[in-house]
Design a protein around this motif. Structure first.
Motif, mmCIF file in Angstrom:
data_model
loop_
_atom_site.group_PDB
_atom_site.id
_atom_site.type_symbol
_atom_site.label_atom_id
_atom_site.label_comp_id
_atom_site.label_asym_id
_atom_site.label_seq_id
_atom_site.Cartn_x
_atom_site.Cartn_y
_atom_site.Cartn_z
ATOM 1 N N LEU A 1 0.900 -1.321 0.100
ATOM 2 C CA LEU A 1 -0.098 0.035 0.029
ATOM 3 C C LEU A 1 0.985 1.331 -0.035
ATOM 4 O O LEU A 1 0.418 2.395 -0.681
ATOM 5 C CB LEU A 1 -0.975 -0.164 1.168
ATOM 6 C CG LEU A 1 -2.348 -0.385 0.921
ATOM 7 C CD1 LEU A 1 -3.280 -0.441 2.282
ATOM 8 C CD2 LEU A 1 -2.892 0.646 -0.118
ATOM 9 N N GLU A 2 1.923 1.437 0.572
ATOM 10 C CA GLU A 2 2.922 2.598 0.617
ATOM 11 C C GLU A 2 4.413 1.913 0.978
ATOM 12 O O GLU A 2 4.533 1.116 1.543
ATOM 13 C CB GLU A 2 2.591 3.211 2.133
ATOM 14 C CG GLU A 2 1.348 3.751 2.213
ATOM 15 C CD GLU A 2 1.056 4.656 3.558
ATOM 16 O OE1 GLU A 2 0.448 5.719 3.434
ATOM 17 O OE2 GLU A 2 1.535 4.130 4.554
ATOM 18 N N VAL A 3 5.177 2.791 0.091
ATOM 19 C CA VAL A 3 6.405 2.808 0.267
ATOM 20 C C VAL A 3 6.931 4.254 0.558
ATOM 21 O O VAL A 3 6.649 5.146 -0.254
ATOM 22 C CB VAL A 3 7.373 2.351 -0.833
ATOM 23 C CG1 VAL A 3 8.713 2.441 -0.671
ATOM 24 C CG2 VAL A 3 6.877 0.871 -1.431
ATOM 25 N N PHE A 4 7.456 4.567 1.698
ATOM 26 C CA PHE A 4 7.939 5.998 1.983
ATOM 27 C C PHE A 4 9.433 6.140 2.771
ATOM 28 O O PHE A 4 9.735 5.156 3.541
ATOM 29 C CB PHE A 4 6.638 6.626 2.612
ATOM 30 C CG PHE A 4 6.259 6.176 3.994
ATOM 31 C CD1 PHE A 4 5.245 5.271 4.012
ATOM 32 C CD2 PHE A 4 6.853 6.739 5.024
ATOM 33 C CE1 PHE A 4 4.825 4.759 5.225
ATOM 34 C CE2 PHE A 4 6.181 6.214 6.295
ATOM 35 C CZ PHE A 4 5.127 5.288 6.427
ATOM 36 N N GLY A 5 9.652 7.281 2.909
ATOM 37 C CA GLY A 5 10.798 7.651 3.621
ATOM 38 C C GLY A 5 11.934 7.955 2.555
ATOM 39 O O GLY A 5 11.783 8.543 1.644
#
Ligand SMILES: C[S@@+](CC[C@H](N)C(=O)[O-])C[C@H]1O[C@@H](n2cnc3c(N)ncnc32)[C@H](O)[C@@H]1O
Ligand SMILES: Nc1nc2[nH]cc(C(=O)O)c2c(=O)[nH]1
Ligand code: SF4
Ligand SMILES: [Mg+2]
Length: 242
Positions: free
Chosen positions: A7-11
């Protein structure tokens, strides 16, 4: 090739919770959970509201995306959810991340064991207190923790209980007593997951943090416990993807 529902990849951001709080890290958030906690701050992973955003990715596609976003500015990846431990084939991603010299962290509630849990550098198991309206299967949790300790993973393991009230605190105390050799954390519960006024939210959360500290200070069964807020919420409020 088996895929991972992402659902999400972040950083890069900082780990805002638990055993490596403050650690610079990337996040991968998987879809799907076997629980439905009343106060879940990531309910979009399981309530259907973000079902059109779920992408089925291979391990190398996840790695490519981490590199696209993080470049060379990270050496630590946290996989959360949902419950990432529902996914047997996450083992492929963990092997790939290890090959790339990444440290890997997992956030899970402890309801499902996977063999790849023995390869995790920072494993946070977060059994849910009564306020969540979920019920912990302690036989499963015993099995998971015993297996990890037998595999020599005690140093990579922690328990973290989110506390909203004194009933939750009693639950936290019982969990700590049951697993006295596992590093133990209590975390402030965020009751205002839809609040967009950060100043208001921070005030409530810091008051709750002080309350939780006061409780632990007075408790002789909680002498070896760490009390933490959700640091990312104090910095960024209820914003997603930070
Ligand atoms: C969204 S969950 C995903 C991982 C896994 N399902 C779990 O619960 O451990 C990540 C962490 O956020 C915590 N959390 C979720 N909602 C929260 C809230 N409203 N206040 C404080 N912590 C919360 C969970 O207890 C867990 O430790
Ligand atoms: N910065 C930051 N730290 C976190 N620690 C645990 C998170 C989670 O949602 O699992 C989280 C998150 O979403 N953001
Ligand atoms: S176990 Fe984690 S992701 Fe699942 S509902 Fe509870 S807090 Fe949310
Ligand atoms: Mg979160």
């Amino acid at each position: 090739m088996k895929k991972i529902p992402v659902l999400e990849v972040f950083g890069p951001t900082i780990q805002g919770e638990g055993m490596v709080v403050g650690q610079k890290t990337m996040f991968v958030r998987t879809a799907g959970c076997d629980y439905s906690c009343s106060w879940c701050d990531s309910a979009f992973t399981w309530d259907g509201s973000a079902k059109d955003d779920i992408r089925q990715l291979t391990a190398s596609e996840v790695w490519n995306e981490l590199k696209e976003q993080g470049g060379t500015r990270f050496s630590h990846v946290t996989i959360s959810g949902g419950n990432p431990a529902l996914l047997a084939n996450l083992g492929k991603l963990i092997d790939l991340l290890n090959e790339k010299n990444m440290k890997v962290a997992i956030e899970t509630q402890g309801s499902k064991y996977q063999d790849w849990l023995t390869k995790i550098d920072d494993l946070t198991i977060s059994p849910k207190p009564p306020s969540s309206r979920m019920t912990t299967d302690f036989e499963k949790l015993d099995f998971m923790i015993d297996t990890l300790i037998q595999a020599g993973r005690q140093g990579s393991l922690s328990l973290k209980v989110v506390v909203f009230d004194s009933v939750d605190l009693k639950f936290a105390k019982d969990v700590h007593k049951r697993y006295p050799n596992v590093a133990f954390y209590v975390q402030v519960g965020n009751e205002d997951i839809h609040e967009s006024n950060d100043a208001k939210l921070i005030k409530v959360l810091l008051d709750k943090y002080e309350w939780l500290i006061d409780q632990v200070i007075e408790e002789d069964d909680m002498n070896d416990v760490r009390v933490l807020p959700q640091l990312h919420t104090l910095v960024w409020g209820n914003k997603r993807g930070v």
